[in-house]
Design a protein around this motif. Structure first.
Motif, PDB file in Angstrom:
ATOM      1  N   LEU A   1      10.100  -4.261  -3.320  1.00  0.00           N
ATOM      2  CA  LEU A   1       9.243  -3.595  -4.304  1.00  0.00           C
ATOM      3  C   LEU A   1       9.925  -2.363  -4.901  1.00  0.00           C
ATOM      4  CD1 LEU A   1       5.797  -3.901  -2.486  1.00  0.00           C
ATOM      5  CD2 LEU A   1       6.449  -5.023  -4.614  1.00  0.00           C
ATOM      6  N   VAL A   2      10.630  -1.614  -4.074  1.00  0.00           N
ATOM      7  CA  VAL A   2      11.358  -0.436  -4.576  1.00  0.00           C
ATOM      8  C   VAL A   2      12.461  -0.861  -5.545  1.00  0.00           C
ATOM      9  CG1 VAL A   2      12.924   1.440  -3.919  1.00  0.00           C
ATOM     10  CG2 VAL A   2      10.831   1.051  -2.617  1.00  0.00           C
TER      11      VAL A   2
ATOM     12  N   VAL B   1      -6.442  -7.778   6.840  1.00  0.00           N
ATOM     13  CA  VAL B   1      -5.458  -7.416   5.817  1.00  0.00           C
ATOM     14  C   VAL B   1      -5.951  -6.270   4.942  1.00  0.00           C
ATOM     15  CG1 VAL B   1      -4.097  -8.269   3.856  1.00  0.00           C
ATOM     16  CG2 VAL B   1      -4.551  -9.774   5.812  1.00  0.00           C
ATOM     17  N   ILE B   2      -7.227  -6.304   4.573  1.00  0.00           N
ATOM     18  CA  ILE B   2      -7.750  -5.312   3.634  1.00  0.00           C
ATOM     19  C   ILE B   2      -7.805  -3.913   4.245  1.00  0.00           C
ATOM     20  CG2 ILE B   2     -10.241  -5.461   4.108  1.00  0.00           C
ATOM     21  CD1 ILE B   2     -10.584  -5.688   1.005  1.00  0.00           C
ATOM     22  N   LYS B   3      -7.792  -3.823   5.562  1.00  0.00           N
ATOM     23  CA  LYS B   3      -7.731  -2.511   6.215  1.00  0.00           C
ATOM     24  C   LYS B   3      -6.435  -1.796   5.854  1.00  0.00           C
ATOM     25  CE  LYS B   3     -10.529  -3.644  10.296  1.00  0.00           C
ATOM     26  NZ  LYS B   3     -10.496  -3.840  11.774  1.00  0.00           N
ATOM     27  N   GLU B   4      -5.396  -2.573   5.581  1.00  0.00           N
ATOM     28  CA  GLU B   4      -4.097  -1.988   5.272  1.00  0.00           C
ATOM     29  C   GLU B   4      -3.882  -1.772   3.784  1.00  0.00           C
ATOM     30  OE1 GLU B   4      -2.496  -0.928   7.718  1.00  0.00           O
ATOM     31  OE2 GLU B   4      -3.491  -2.037   9.334  1.00  0.00           O
ATOM     32  N   ASN B   5      -4.645  -2.463   2.954  1.00  0.00           N
ATOM     33  CA  ASN B   5      -4.499  -2.293   1.505  1.00  0.00           C
ATOM     34  C   ASN B   5      -5.830  -2.623   0.824  1.00  0.00           C
ATOM     35  OD1 ASN B   5      -3.809  -2.209  -1.195  1.00  0.00           O
ATOM     36  ND2 ASN B   5      -1.884  -3.329  -0.939  1.00  0.00           N
ATOM     37  N   PRO B   6      -6.596  -1.603   0.454  1.00  0.00           N
ATOM     38  CA  PRO B   6      -7.893  -1.858  -0.183  1.00  0.00           C
ATOM     39  C   PRO B   6      -7.792  -2.425  -1.598  1.00  0.00           C
ATOM     40  CG  PRO B   6      -7.418   0.494  -0.147  1.00  0.00           C
ATOM     41  CD  PRO B   6      -6.356  -0.168   0.675  1.00  0.00           C
TER      42      PRO B   6
ATOM     43  N   ALA C   1       0.824  -1.207   0.000  1.00  0.00           N
ATOM     44  CA  ALA C   1       0.000   0.000   0.000  1.00  0.00           C
ATOM     45  C   ALA C   1       0.858   1.257   0.000  1.00  0.00           C
ATOM     46  CB  ALA C   1      -0.931  -0.002   1.207  1.00  0.00           C
ATOM     47  N   GLN C   2       1.992   1.216   0.683  1.00  0.00           N
ATOM     48  CA  GLN C   2       2.888   2.374   0.718  1.00  0.00           C
ATOM     49  C   GLN C   2       3.329   2.775  -0.681  1.00  0.00           C
ATOM     50  OE1 GLN C   2       6.078   1.235   3.353  1.00  0.00           O
ATOM     51  NE2 GLN C   2       4.686   1.034   5.099  1.00  0.00           N
ATOM     52  N   LEU C   3       3.421   1.785  -1.579  1.00  0.00           N
ATOM     53  CA  LEU C   3       3.847   2.059  -2.948  1.00  0.00           C
ATOM     54  C   LEU C   3       2.678   2.042  -3.931  1.00  0.00           C
ATOM     55  CD1 LEU C   3       7.171   0.022  -2.971  1.00  0.00           C
ATOM     56  CD2 LEU C   3       6.877   2.484  -2.759  1.00  0.00           C
ATOM     57  N   GLY C   4       1.473   1.858  -3.409  1.00  0.00           N
ATOM     58  CA  GLY C   4       0.277   1.985  -4.233  1.00  0.00           C
ATOM     59  C   GLY C   4      -0.098   0.784  -5.060  1.00  0.00           C
ATOM     60  N   THR C   5       0.544  -0.364  -4.835  1.00  0.00           N
ATOM     61  CA  THR C   5       0.247  -1.500  -5.691  1.00  0.00           C
ATOM     62  C   THR C   5      -0.724  -2.473  -5.031  1.00  0.00           C
ATOM     63  OG1 THR C   5       1.211  -3.030  -7.288  1.00  0.00           O
ATOM     64  CG2 THR C   5       2.122  -3.111  -5.056  1.00  0.00           C
ATOM     65  N   ALA C   6      -1.218  -3.414  -5.822  1.00  0.00           N
ATOM     66  CA  ALA C   6      -2.269  -4.338  -5.387  1.00  0.00           C
ATOM     67  C   ALA C   6      -1.662  -5.617  -4.820  1.00  0.00           C
ATOM     68  CB  ALA C   6      -3.190  -4.665  -6.562  1.00  0.00           C
ATOM     69  N   MET C   7      -2.517  -6.338  -4.108  1.00  0.00           N
ATOM     70  CA  MET C   7      -2.068  -7.542  -3.401  1.00  0.00           C
ATOM     71  C   MET C   7      -3.064  -8.662  -3.584  1.00  0.00           C
ATOM     72  SD  MET C   7      -1.544  -7.953   0.710  1.00  0.00           S
ATOM     73  CE  MET C   7      -1.173  -9.552   1.459  1.00  0.00           C
ATOM     74  N   GLY C   8      -2.550  -9.864  -3.857  1.00  0.00           N
ATOM     75  CA  GLY C   8      -3.373 -11.056  -3.809  1.00  0.00           C
ATOM     76  C   GLY C   8      -3.244 -11.678  -2.432  1.00  0.00           C
TER      77      GLY C   8
ATOM     78  N   LYS D   1       9.504  -3.669   6.251  1.00  0.00           N
ATOM     79  CA  LYS D   1      10.460  -2.816   5.547  1.00  0.00           C
ATOM     80  C   LYS D   1      11.170  -3.582   4.439  1.00  0.00           C
ATOM     81  CE  LYS D   1      11.406   0.298   9.433  1.00  0.00           C
ATOM     82  NZ  LYS D   1      12.455   0.785  10.371  1.00  0.00           N
ATOM     83  N   GLY D   2      11.416  -4.862   4.678  1.00  0.00           N
ATOM     84  CA  GLY D   2      12.075  -5.669   3.658  1.00  0.00           C
ATOM     85  C   GLY D   2      11.200  -5.890   2.442  1.00  0.00           C
ATOM     86  N   VAL D   3       9.891  -6.052   2.653  1.00  0.00           N
ATOM     87  CA  VAL D   3       8.959  -6.186   1.528  1.00  0.00           C
ATOM     88  C   VAL D   3       8.956  -4.903   0.712  1.00  0.00           C
ATOM     89  CG1 VAL D   3       6.576  -6.622   0.830  1.00  0.00           C
ATOM     90  CG2 VAL D   3       7.534  -7.819   2.812  1.00  0.00           C
TER      91      VAL D   3
END
Length: 393
Positions: free
Chosen positions: A353-354, A120-125, A101-108, A347-349
């Motif tokens: 991604l970065v 989980v969805i509270k942290e990344n819609p 979510a910090q980088l704006g991308t989606a998650m499965g 932070k490692g995740v």
């Protein structure tokens, strides 16, 4: 920037740190593929066979990386692939969701995840709920409706699994639940990894081997192996079953695990929004070719009728560019972010991604492209014997 205690420059460095920090059994659970690991190795190795055709002048000052996947706008073409119970870090899928979510991308999010979808969805819609075909149609629909109620933006049905757990290098011990026997077996390996132990002690919890997203109303949360046993006993779905579920869901719908062009065409026929060219990270039928070898034939088979994603072997941004040049809209990553989490938690995740995002931009610059949407096979040097394709039945 150079690697530091809190930052690593490559996914390979994340893997090395994860190996050093995690108990051996936990690390091996992230590492191994089925049987000899031929498919797992080819997933990574095949990317090295593809070359680039760089340009040296009139290079773009800015590069456009954004795209959409199943209706969700993402700033770069990388989506978190759903992976099962994450005992790598106490935050588990919640930490992954925050990082994405910090980088704006989606998650499965896996139906075998250790954290409930509502948390989980509270942290990344921008969340897609993944399900295997477990139980009857009523059970499948009940889980899909729970995901819908939680706010999931899409449904992923994963079909690439033949229940082959044999590994030539051995399979790690995974307990049914954290009980005295499990603690006894893991006591020394965990104690020998103080960083891993400290994170769990600090969290005030133990690794949870339950799978809360598979629980049905009126039932207790099944253990991982309890759910796995139910999955094994469930007959594989038919295309009619999949068409029924897609219709019942009514929203963005992905079929994950496609390696044959005919299956890609069938996904189009049932009205799927997207498909993922995937061999389960080499954990399905060993000797299946790397997904990047299979991608061109599948992309050609379906054209622009369906969104095509690639899952398998992505370790750097240049790998993503190669996949996009051969017909993928975006990629999904699994081991790469799990190694990041093993190395440094949430932070490692984010770090992984970065690395991949910046690598995409740098590769575009070298190719003289201002957008990922300009990529074509002409940007690559492709060996004559690189691709693989099953003949149409």
């Amino acid at each position: 920037m150079a690697s530091t205690r809190d930052w690593f420059e490559t996914v390979a460095e994340a893997q090395r740190r994860a190996k050093k920090r995690l108990p051996k059994a936990v690390y091996l659970a992230l590492l191994g593929g089925a049987e000899a690991g031929a498919t797992m190795d080819d997933n990574v190795g095949a990317f090295r066979e593809l070359g680039f055709r760089p340009r040296i002048a009139d290079l773009p000052a800015a590069r456009e990386l954004s795209t959409t996947v199943m209706g969700q706008e993402i700033p770069f073409p990388v989506v978190i692939s759903p992976t099962g119970v994450q005992a790598v870090d106490p935050q588990g899928e919640v930490g992954v969701a925050k990082a994405a979510a910090q980088l704006g991308t989606a998650m499965g999010l896996s139906s075998f995840a250790s954290k409930p979808i509502e948390e989980v969805i509270k942290e990344n819609p921008k969340l897609f709920f993944q399900s295997y075909w477990v139980g009857d149609r009523d059970a499948m629909l009940a889980r899909a409706e729970r995901a819908r109620a939680a706010g999931a933006k899409g449904l992923i049905v994963t079909l690439d699994w033949v229940f082959d757990s044999r590994r030539d290098w051995g399979s790690p011990f995974i307990p049914e639940r954290i009980n005295f026997e499990a603690v006894r077996k893991y006591a020394f390996p965990v104690a020998s990894k103080p960083g891993y132990l400290y994170r769990w002690v600090k969290s005030g919890s133990l690794p949870d081997l339950g799978v809360p997203n598979l629980v049905l109303p009126g039932q207790e949360v099944p253990t991982f192996f309890g759910a796995y046993g139910q999955w094994i006993q469930t007959p594989a779905p038919t295309w009619e079953d999949l068409a029924w579920l897609r219709e019942q869901w009514g929203g963005p719908f992905m079929i994950k695990g496609i390696t044959h062009p005919d299956d890609a065409r069938r996904a189009v026929d049932i009205g799927a929004t997207a498909l993922s060219v995937s061999n389960h990270g080499g954990n399905n039928l060993d000797s299946t070719p790397a997904t990047i070898r299979l991608l061109p034939a599948i992309a050609d088979a379906v054209g622009d009728q369906i969104e095509v994603l690639l899952d398998g072997g992505i370790r750097r941004g240049s790998d993503v560019v190669k996949a996009l040049a051969l017909g993928a809209r975006a990629v999904m990553i699994g081991r790469a972010y799990l190694w990041g989490m093993g190395a440094n938690g949430e932070k490692g995740v984010n770090n992984v991604l970065v690395i991949i995002r910046d690598g995409i931009s740098e590769t575009l610059y070298g190719l003289g492209k201002s957008s990922i949407h300009q990529l074509t096979p002409e940007d690559l040097i492709i060996p004559a014997d690189f691709t693989r394709s099953a003949k149409k039945a």
